[in-house]
Design a protein around this motif. Sequence first.
Motif, PDB file in Angstrom:
ATOM      1  N   THR A  11       0.898  -1.293   0.186  1.00 36.10           N
ATOM      2  CA  THR A  11      -0.122   0.013  -0.004  1.00 36.10           C
ATOM      3  C   THR A  11       1.037   1.148   0.195  1.00 36.10           C
ATOM      4  N   LYS A  12       1.603   1.095   0.537  1.00 33.41           N
ATOM      5  CA  LYS A  12       2.802   2.468   0.914  1.00 33.41           C
ATOM      6  C   LYS A  12       3.472   2.762  -0.476  1.00 33.41           C
ATOM      7  N   THR A  15       0.948   4.038  -2.976  1.00 35.37           N
ATOM      8  CA  THR A  15       0.723   5.417  -2.421  1.00 35.37           C
ATOM      9  C   THR A  15       2.134   6.271  -3.261  1.00 35.37           C
ATOM     10  N   THR A  19       2.242   9.192  -6.050  1.00 31.69           N
ATOM     11  CA  THR A  19       2.540  10.332  -5.689  1.00 31.69           C
ATOM     12  C   THR A  19       3.514  10.958  -6.727  1.00 31.69           C
TER      13      THR A  19
END
Length: 67
Positions: A11-12, A15, A19
């Motif tokens: 998930t990180k 993300t 970004t």
Amino acid sequence: MSLELLSQLETKIQTALETIELLKLELDEEKEKAANLAEQNHQLKQELSSWNDKITGLVGLLSNQVD
């Protein structure tokens, strides 16, 4: 437990990738704006030079009339 950590890591990473993509798009937009401003600046400098030449010519004509 390790599957949960891997899921959080995934998930990180996702993300972070999103970004990065958004920042790349923003950078492209800013580069385009900068190019447009540079072109506008060039045109304005040419106009300023033209006006300076015209004013110098008019001042020269006035000086000749006074003499």
